[in-house]
Design a protein around this motif. Structure first.
Motif, PDB file in Angstrom:
ATOM      1  N   LEU A  24      -4.134   5.109   3.586  1.00 23.03           N
ATOM      2  CA  LEU A  24      -4.735   3.907   4.152  1.00 23.03           C
ATOM      3  C   LEU A  24      -6.143   4.185   4.656  1.00 23.03           C
ATOM      4  O   LEU A  24      -7.049   3.359   4.475  1.00 23.03           O
ATOM      5  CB  LEU A  24      -3.856   3.385   5.289  1.00 23.03           C
ATOM      6  CG  LEU A  24      -4.354   2.145   6.027  1.00 23.03           C
ATOM      7  CD1 LEU A  24      -4.484   0.961   5.076  1.00 23.03           C
ATOM      8  CD2 LEU A  24      -3.409   1.790   7.176  1.00 23.03           C
ATOM      9  N   MET A  82       0.800  -1.220   0.000  1.00 23.38           N
ATOM     10  CA  MET A  82       0.000   0.000   0.000  1.00 23.38           C
ATOM     11  C   MET A  82       0.834   1.272   0.000  1.00 23.38           C
ATOM     12  O   MET A  82       0.327   2.344   0.332  1.00 23.38           O
ATOM     13  CB  MET A  82      -0.959   0.016   1.205  1.00 23.38           C
ATOM     14  CG  MET A  82      -1.868  -1.192   1.280  1.00 23.38           C
ATOM     15  SD  MET A  82      -3.010  -1.117   2.668  1.00 23.38           S
ATOM     16  CE  MET A  82      -3.998   0.296   2.201  1.00 23.38           C
ATOM     17  N   MET A 127      -4.425  -5.126   5.926  1.00 21.72           N
ATOM     18  CA  MET A 127      -3.254  -4.843   5.104  1.00 21.72           C
ATOM     19  C   MET A 127      -2.718  -6.108   4.440  1.00 21.72           C
ATOM     20  O   MET A 127      -2.244  -6.062   3.297  1.00 21.72           O
ATOM     21  CB  MET A 127      -2.180  -4.171   5.967  1.00 21.72           C
ATOM     22  CG  MET A 127      -2.594  -2.781   6.455  1.00 21.72           C
ATOM     23  SD  MET A 127      -1.427  -2.042   7.624  1.00 21.72           S
ATOM     24  CE  MET A 127      -0.033  -1.717   6.552  1.00 21.72           C
ATOM     25  N   VAL A 168      -5.104  -6.814   1.452  1.00 19.17           N
ATOM     26  CA  VAL A 168      -4.840  -5.906   0.333  1.00 19.17           C
ATOM     27  C   VAL A 168      -3.513  -6.248  -0.323  1.00 19.17           C
ATOM     28  O   VAL A 168      -3.366  -6.196  -1.553  1.00 19.17           O
ATOM     29  CB  VAL A 168      -4.853  -4.444   0.832  1.00 19.17           C
ATOM     30  CG1 VAL A 168      -4.446  -3.494  -0.293  1.00 19.17           C
ATOM     31  CG2 VAL A 168      -6.233  -4.079   1.353  1.00 19.17           C
ATOM     32  N   HIS A 169      -2.528  -6.625   0.490  1.00 20.62           N
ATOM     33  CA  HIS A 169      -1.226  -7.030  -0.062  1.00 20.62           C
ATOM     34  C   HIS A 169      -1.386  -8.241  -0.967  1.00 20.62           C
ATOM     35  O   HIS A 169      -0.749  -8.313  -2.032  1.00 20.62           O
ATOM     36  CB  HIS A 169      -0.260  -7.334   1.085  1.00 20.62           C
ATOM     37  CG  HIS A 169       0.952  -8.099   0.657  1.00 20.62           C
ATOM     38  ND1 HIS A 169       1.959  -7.555  -0.135  1.00 20.62           N
ATOM     39  CD2 HIS A 169       1.334  -9.394   0.892  1.00 20.62           C
ATOM     40  CE1 HIS A 169       2.880  -8.462  -0.358  1.00 20.62           C
ATOM     41  NE2 HIS A 169       2.532  -9.586   0.249  1.00 20.62           N
ATOM     42  N   LYS A 205      -8.443   4.296   1.703  1.00 18.82           N
ATOM     43  CA  LYS A 205      -8.654   2.951   1.171  1.00 18.82           C
ATOM     44  C   LYS A 205      -9.614   2.158   2.045  1.00 18.82           C
ATOM     45  O   LYS A 205     -10.487   1.423   1.529  1.00 18.82           O
ATOM     46  CB  LYS A 205      -7.300   2.239   1.094  1.00 18.82           C
ATOM     47  CG  LYS A 205      -7.359   0.794   0.604  1.00 18.82           C
ATOM     48  CD  LYS A 205      -7.724   0.688  -0.848  1.00 18.82           C
ATOM     49  CE  LYS A 205      -7.603  -0.750  -1.310  1.00 18.82           C
ATOM     50  NZ  LYS A 205      -8.129  -0.938  -2.681  1.00 18.82           N
ATOM     51  N   ASN A 252      -2.686  -7.128  -4.251  1.00 20.60           N
ATOM     52  CA  ASN A 252      -1.698  -6.388  -5.042  1.00 20.60           C
ATOM     53  C   ASN A 252      -0.583  -7.275  -5.574  1.00 20.60           C
ATOM     54  O   ASN A 252       0.057  -6.939  -6.580  1.00 20.60           O
ATOM     55  CB  ASN A 252      -1.080  -5.269  -4.200  1.00 20.60           C
ATOM     56  CG  ASN A 252      -2.100  -4.207  -3.830  1.00 20.60           C
ATOM     57  OD1 ASN A 252      -3.120  -4.053  -4.499  1.00 20.60           O
ATOM     58  ND2 ASN A 252      -1.820  -3.470  -2.762  1.00 20.60           N
TER      59      ASN A 252
END
Length: 811
Positions: free
Chosen positions: A585, A540, A727, A730-731, A588, A734
């Motif tokens: 963050l 992020m 997180m 989301v990681h 998001k 990504n």
């Protein structure tokens, strides 16, 4: 005002590059002329803040000194008792190998051959003669006496130092010893920051920040965490049949710190400044050779002292664990966080009590995860061994009940004891046949507390490879004891044959990842938690970081550490780059919360979700966390009456985090001036915490503060857990194009790769060299997370620890 005027008359030291001149590092300098209770220019703030922290964590002067004295007497007891057992006991009489004949007037003939305890103890004169005849015993006693005298002197020095700290708590911080246990560390820290404005404990800065205090206390620990992150430490062992092992014990860690930080020939010239020669790249090869010689000498010294240390380790382990094993044989099958696990899982700038609390909350989930793995072959063997052992034990017990004279038969008690231990141990290998585990959900629950998990664990929680890697973080207590016993033997060989080969990498590491901060000194640059210099685009921070692969912190260490520190210290104002990341963050989270489940639905599912995750704590933060973890399972289960669209753990976590920001009351950090604290509500109309508020309002002021502080701490931990889950999710989204197959590893980027391309640099500015964009290794023990790094320019570094922009972690 009088204090301020007196401070104006204070003569500052000539050398502004150091906090204290040589030879006066451990002194507290008091301002004379009537201000005996003032603390101006404390000359070793590292030691001072560390002692303040330890004084708080160890519950004050009386508890600390009592522990120190008992440690002295414990060492004296072990040495004296062991000497007595080896030289003053007649074991032939004790084991009835030699008959004893008691004769005398009035002696009962039946008691003439009975052996009493005094019969097996030699007279004092004969005992002394035995000791004097054994030169080895005399040498060991002399060595033990020298060490004990050294420890005694150190204890008396600690008494003087901590008495000074006691006076500081009472007179400067206005905290009495009776009230010390009611204060949290954050409250003590707030008073330290306020006192700095009045009395200027640090003369280089007008104001201290929370990060300054953490840097002082954790200066060397941050370096250790970063070196584990960069795969410099610990050294891995490749053994036949056992494969790749991570070996890190307390003794080996002590040697690492001795070499790097405070021993003779270490890299630091004092406790806050790296020696200038290690900041220059020109003589790196010569410095590496010098460090290699230091490691070699220390390895040889360890080899020479190995017999004595080994004897002490064996004796201490025997006296410490024998009674526990006899009383609870299954305790050896329990698990504990390994030394490596504590360093790998530690955030940058995370104090000991914060780490212990976080790992303590993750103990039950990770124990359940490890217990979900069973070996069918081992289970069959354990059941049969338990059956045969139990059968023999049952017969012996039945015979003893029938006639107690059976106990007089030689070795009967030994057989009963051994059989009982065998049965207890074998039962620990037999799983509960009524338990059903879901490894993926358990590993997610573990992640919520430990905050770090390699990417290849996801989707592979049921594989033995993942279990073996988790076991490196969470080892058996029996393995821990065995490693500590072997440490005196293994440590010299690790130093001489393995660590010396990394001398150049260590030199490059300290040059590339050391920065100087005004008012703090030299610190590991990763400890600045600078997203621009050490962020990872897959976590992020894309578009906000300029870090090369070599500079990036793996597994989101920089990002997660920043969020953890911000949540634990909400009054801290991050620098500009960090504030931008937190704002990004926050946006998001609000964006993902739009498609997430309603918070009320998550709250209504809390009891069911807690049951699914076997969460028996029953407190609201844990139930809320269980709802977030188990909600995706419920939405995908197809249960009757559930017409909720499928969602992910990320959207559920985002929904809760967004609700926390929109609630009518924030998570306040209780101060001593408040008698009533309003706890957060996840929705304006929610009554989730109604009962807690009612309880708090009905309590006395002191009890109310303690209750609210505890609840706020739990909610802060739950908030960080939600951030970790979000997180990581989301990681994963990504990094899907970058996923690799399970079990493929790559070696970390060597330290010398950066240094070979680095240009000239000053003592506080280190130029980063871009490296090829390569996938980052994630293997446990070979992971290259960077935990403490920053390569800021000097003017940014000098202001990096000062407030710039207000930012909060609560949304």
């Amino acid at each position: 005002m009088a204090n301020f005027e007196a401070y104006q008359e204070y003569q500052r030291i000539d050398d502004f590059e150091e906090d204290s001149p040589p030879g006066e590092e451990d002194l507290l300098v008091h301002v004379p002329e009537g201000l005996s209770d003032s603390w101006h220019h404390i000359k070793n703030l590292d030691n001072f803040f560390t002692r303040i922290y330890q004084f708080h964590q160890k519950n004050g002067f009386a508890c600390m000194m009592l522990s120190e004295f008992f440690e002295l007497f414990q060492f004296l007891f072990v040495v004296t008792f062991t000497t007595f057992l080896f030289n003053c006991v007649e074991y032939d009489i004790l084991f009835a190998n030699r008959a004893v004949n008691h004769t005398g007037p009035g002696q009962n003939p039946l008691d003439r051959n009975k052996v009493s305890l005094p019969d097996a103890i030699l007279p004092s004169q004969q005992c002394t003669e035995r000791i004097q005849e054994n030169s080895l015993i005399i040498f060991l006693l002399i060595m033990a006496t020298i060490f004990w005298v050294y420890r005694m002197i150190k204890v008396f020095c600690n008494i003087l130092s901590y008495w000074e700290i006691r006076q500081f708590y009472i007179k400067a911080l206005k905290i009495s010893m009776d009230e010390l246990c009611n204060f949290t560390w954050q409250e003590v820290q707030d008073r330290l920051i306020s006192l700095q404005r009045e009395q200027q404990m640090c003369i280089h800065k007008k104001e201290l920040t929370e990060l300054d205090i953490y840097h002082r206390i954790l200066r060397f620990k941050n370096y250790m965490v970063a070196m584990v992150n960069k795969s410099l430490l610990p050294v891995q062992l490749q053994l036949p049949l056992l494969g790749n092992l991570v070996f890190l014990t307390q003794g080996l860690k002590y040697n690492f710190e001795l070499i790097l930080f405070w021993g003779p020939g270490s890299l630091f010239q004092n406790k806050w400044n790296l020696h200038p020669k290690y900041k220059r790249a020109g003589n790196r090869l010569e410095l590496a050779q010098q460090l290699s010689r230091v490691i070699l000498l220390l390895g040889v010294a360890n080899l020479l002292l190995c017999p004595f240390i080994l004897v002490w380790q064996v004796l201490y382990a025997f006296f410490s664990y024998t009674e526990i094993i006899r009383r609870e044989p299954g305790s050896l099958g329990a698990r504990r966080w390994s030394m490596f696990g504590r360093l790998y899982l530690r955030h940058f700038n995370e104090l000991d009590h914060e780490l212990h609390g976080r790992l303590g909350r993750g103990y039950k989930p990770i124990s359940k995860y490890m217990n979900s793995f069973t070996s069918p072959l081992l289970t069959v063997l354990a059941k049969n061994v338990a059956f045969f052992s139990g059968s023999v034990l049952a017969v012996l017990i039945a015979l003893t009940v029938y006639d107690e004279d059976v106990l007089t038969v030689q070795h009967i008690l030994t057989a009963i004891t051994v059989l009982g231990v065998v049965i207890t141990i074998t039962r620990s290998f037999i799983p509960d046949e009524h338990m059903v585990w879901c490894p993926e959900q358990l590993l997610q629950c573990v992640l919520a507390h430990i905050h770090y998990m390699p990417d290849h664990w996801r989707g592979n929680a049921n594989k033995s490879e993942t279990r073996d890697e988790v076991a490196q973080l969470f080892q058996y207590k029996a393995l821990f004891i065995l490693e500590e016993l072997l440490s005196p033997i293994v440590t010299p060989f690790i130093l001489i044959f393995l660590l010396r080969n990394k001398s150049l990498d260590i030199i490059d590491f300290f040059r590339n990842f050391t920065v100087e901060v005004v008012g703090v000194g030299d610190i590991c640059s990763f400890a600045q938690m600078d997203i621009r210099r050490h962020g990872n685009p897959l976590w992020m921070s894309e578009g906000q970081t300029e870090a090369s692969v070599y500079q990036q912190a793996e597994n989101g260490k920089t990002e997660l550490s920043l969020m953890h520190f911000t949540i634990k210290n909400p009054r801290w104002q991050p620098p500009q780059e960090s504030s931008v990341f937190i704002s990004h963050l926050k946006e998001k989270v609000h964006q993902d919360a739009q498609g997430g489940p309603p918070t009320q639905l998550l709250l209504s599912e809390a009891p069911l979700c807690s049951s699914l995750l076997s969460n028996g704590s029953g407190n609201e933060p844990d139930n809320l966390l269980a709802s977030v973890l188990a909600h995706p399972v419920l939405t995908a289960s197809g249960l009757p009456g559930r017409f909720v669209p499928p969602s992910t753990a990320a959207s559920a976590a985002a929904s809760v985090l967004a609700s926390l920001s929109s609630s009518h009351s924030q998570l306040p950090h209780a101060s001593r001036s408040r008698s009533h604290v309003h706890l957060p509500s996840t929705h304006p109309d929610s009554t989730m915490y109604c009962s807690d508020r009612t309880i708090i309002d009905s309590m006395s002021g002191s009890d109310s503060r303690m209750k609210s502080t505890t609840l706020l701490s739990e909610f802060a931990s739950a908030e960080m857990s939600l951030h970790a889950i979000y997180m990581h999710e989301v990681h994963q989204q990504n990094s899907l194009p970058h996923q690799r197959t399970f079990g493929q590893w790559q070696n970390p980027v060597p330290m010398r790769e950066l240094s070979s391309n680095a240009g000239s640099q000053t003592h506080s500015v280190h130029t980063a060299v871009s490296l090829s964009n390569m996938p980052t290794p994630l293997r446990l023990g070979g992971w290259t997370e960077e935990e403490e790094g920053d390569a800021e320019e000097e003017e940014i570094l000098n202001s990096g620890s000062t407030p710039k922009q207000d930012s909060r972690s609560s949304y």
